[in-house]
Scaffold this active site. Structure first.
Site, short mmCIF file in Angstrom:
data_model
loop_
_atom_site.label_atom_id
_atom_site.label_comp_id
_atom_site.label_asym_id
_atom_site.label_seq_id
_atom_site.Cartn_x
_atom_site.Cartn_y
_atom_site.Cartn_z
N ASP A 1 0.85 -1.20 0.00
CA ASP A 1 0.00 0.00 0.00
C ASP A 1 0.89 1.25 0.00
O ASP A 1 0.90 1.99 0.97
CB ASP A 1 -0.95 -0.01 1.22
CG ASP A 1 -0.21 -0.18 2.56
OD1 ASP A 1 0.95 -0.64 2.56
OD2 ASP A 1 -0.80 0.15 3.60
N HIS B 1 9.51 -0.14 9.29
CA HIS B 1 8.59 -1.29 9.33
C HIS B 1 8.74 -2.19 8.10
O HIS B 1 9.12 -3.35 8.21
CB HIS B 1 7.13 -0.81 9.38
CG HIS B 1 6.80 0.09 10.54
ND1 HIS B 1 6.68 -0.37 11.82
CD2 HIS B 1 6.55 1.42 10.60
CE1 HIS B 1 6.36 0.63 12.62
NE2 HIS B 1 6.28 1.73 11.90
O1 LIG Z 1 0.70 5.63 13.61
C1 LIG Z 1 0.45 5.01 12.58
N1 LIG Z 1 -0.81 4.86 12.16
C2 LIG Z 1 -1.11 4.19 11.02
N2 LIG Z 1 -0.19 3.60 10.25
C3 LIG Z 1 1.07 3.72 10.63
C4 LIG Z 1 1.45 4.40 11.78
N3 LIG Z 1 2.75 4.36 11.88
C5 LIG Z 1 3.18 3.64 10.83
N4 LIG Z 1 2.16 3.26 10.07
C6 LIG Z 1 2.19 2.44 8.86
O2 LIG Z 1 1.60 1.19 9.18
C7 LIG Z 1 2.56 0.14 9.09
C8 LIG Z 1 3.04 -0.26 10.46
O3 LIG Z 1 2.01 -0.41 11.33
C9 LIG Z 1 3.66 0.69 8.23
O4 LIG Z 1 3.40 0.36 6.88
C10 LIG Z 1 3.61 2.17 8.46
O5 LIG Z 1 3.94 2.92 7.32
#
Ligand SMILES: O=c1[nH]cnc2c1ncn2[C@@H]1O[C@H](CO)[C@@H](O)[C@H]1O
Length: 321
Positions: free
Chosen positions: A13, A245
């Site tokens: 994504d 991540h």
């Molecule tokens: O705080 C957040 N809220 C939503 N998505 C996030 C946040 N931080 C990182 N990601 C995204 O979700 C995945 C890891 O959970 C990663 O793909 C990151 O880009």
């Protein structure tokens, strides 16, 4: 001694850290990217497809097919949670990139996954960087998919730590908890890399400076889009670094020795205030009563990571690109 690179499909994504992971994959001789499949999460699916095509054009790899994935959750939910506040409105750091020239293939992501697993039984690894809808659809489409697919490496879950959407849930699992529960209990060879692990892997501002000073094509591109990701981390976590991540999950597929894991049964909470919670049963106690974890297949859950080695690989491979 294995000589053939491992075939991988990245379900993605994009997303700033997705872009890093995709570029890393293209720079890793241990793996051959045989396709990208798209999903909502950091952006809506239509934009994910557009960004996937764009990233392959930037990399000069338009030979790699892109299959568009689901626009709704496995339960047909259309109210999606999109993390544009993390990645920018365009998912790629608000850089106003031109639209891609290429188009996705006719097949859906789930069809593509089923077909590729069937053609190369046991040989394809899916690296799932978003909510797990496409993978769950593939499992529902083909009863043999869980057996045919080599491994499913999931970037998702928060094992015995707080989530990043709320204290209970990590974003990718929260995006489609029902799909996640299907994948975790499917019997496929699953390795989950959760934020309990990826929060240990930090790219610092100094690392970004180093990327900026390199002539590498990917390094230059990423330096620009990373700005938005850094701002978000500063605001949300009060840090001057960013969590890697998706690159960490990708590297778990490239070199599993970078992590250690435990095996157990994972169930996902699909309702209530802890919707999206991932709960691992570590098999240390034999429970007297039947419960929701009883007799379910086990998966692997990453518990430690060699963070300096992961950051070094990311830097080396992206700077020299
Ligand atoms: O705080 C957040 N809220 C939503 N998505 C996030 C946040 N931080 C990182 N990601 C995204 O979700 C995945 C890891 O959970 C990663 O793909 C990151 O880009």
């Amino acid at each position: 001694m294995e000589t053939e690179p491992k075939k991988i499909i990245i379900d993605t994504d994009p997303g700033i850290d997705d872009a890093m992971a995709i570029f890393m994959a293209l720079r890793s001789p241990e793996v051959e990217v045989i396709g990208l499949t798209t999903i909502y999460g950091n952006v809506y699916t239509t934009l994910a497809t557009r960004n996937a095509l764009h990233l392959l054009e930037v990399a000069g790899r338009t030979d790699i097919p892109v299959a568009e994935g689901s626009h709704v959750t496995i339960t047909k939910g259309a109210k999606l949670r999109i993390a544009d506040f993390v990645h920018g409105a365009d998912g790629l750091g608000n850089q106003n990139f031109p639209p891609p020239e290429g188009k996705p293939i006719e097949e859906s992501a789930a069809d593509f996954l089923v077909q590729q697993a069937k053609i190369n039984p046991g040989k394809v690894t899916v690296v799932a960087l978003g909510p797990l809808t496409n993978i769950a659809l593939a499992i529902q489409l083909d009863p043999d998919f869980s057996k045919n697919i080599g491994q499913i490496v999931i970037l998702g879950g928060a094992f015995a730590v707080n989530g990043n959407v709320n204290p209970a849930a990590e974003a990718n699992i929260f995006g489609d908890p029902d799909a996640a529960d299907i994948v975790f209990t499917s019997g496929a060879d699953v390795l989950a890399v959760g934020i309990n692990v990826t929060h240990q892997v930090v790219l610092t501002a100094a690392d970004r400076e180093k990327l900026a000073s390199s002539n590498g094509k990917f390094a230059q591109y990423l330096t620009k889009i990373l700005e938005v990701y850094f701002s978000y981390h500063e605001e949300a976590y009060n840090t001057k670094g960013v969590y890697l991540h998706d690159p960490t999950a990708l590297l778990a597929a490239v070199n599993p020795l970078l992590l250690t894991y435990v095996e157990g049964v994972v169930r996902v909470q699909t309702s209530g205030i802890t919707r999206g919670l991932t709960l691992l049963y570590n098999k240390q106690k034999r429970f007297g009563e039947v419960n929701e974890w009883s007799d379910k297949p086990t998966v692997k859950v990453a518990v430690t990571v060699d963070a300096p080695a992961v950051v070094k690989l990311v830097m080396d491979r992206l700077m020299d690109s």
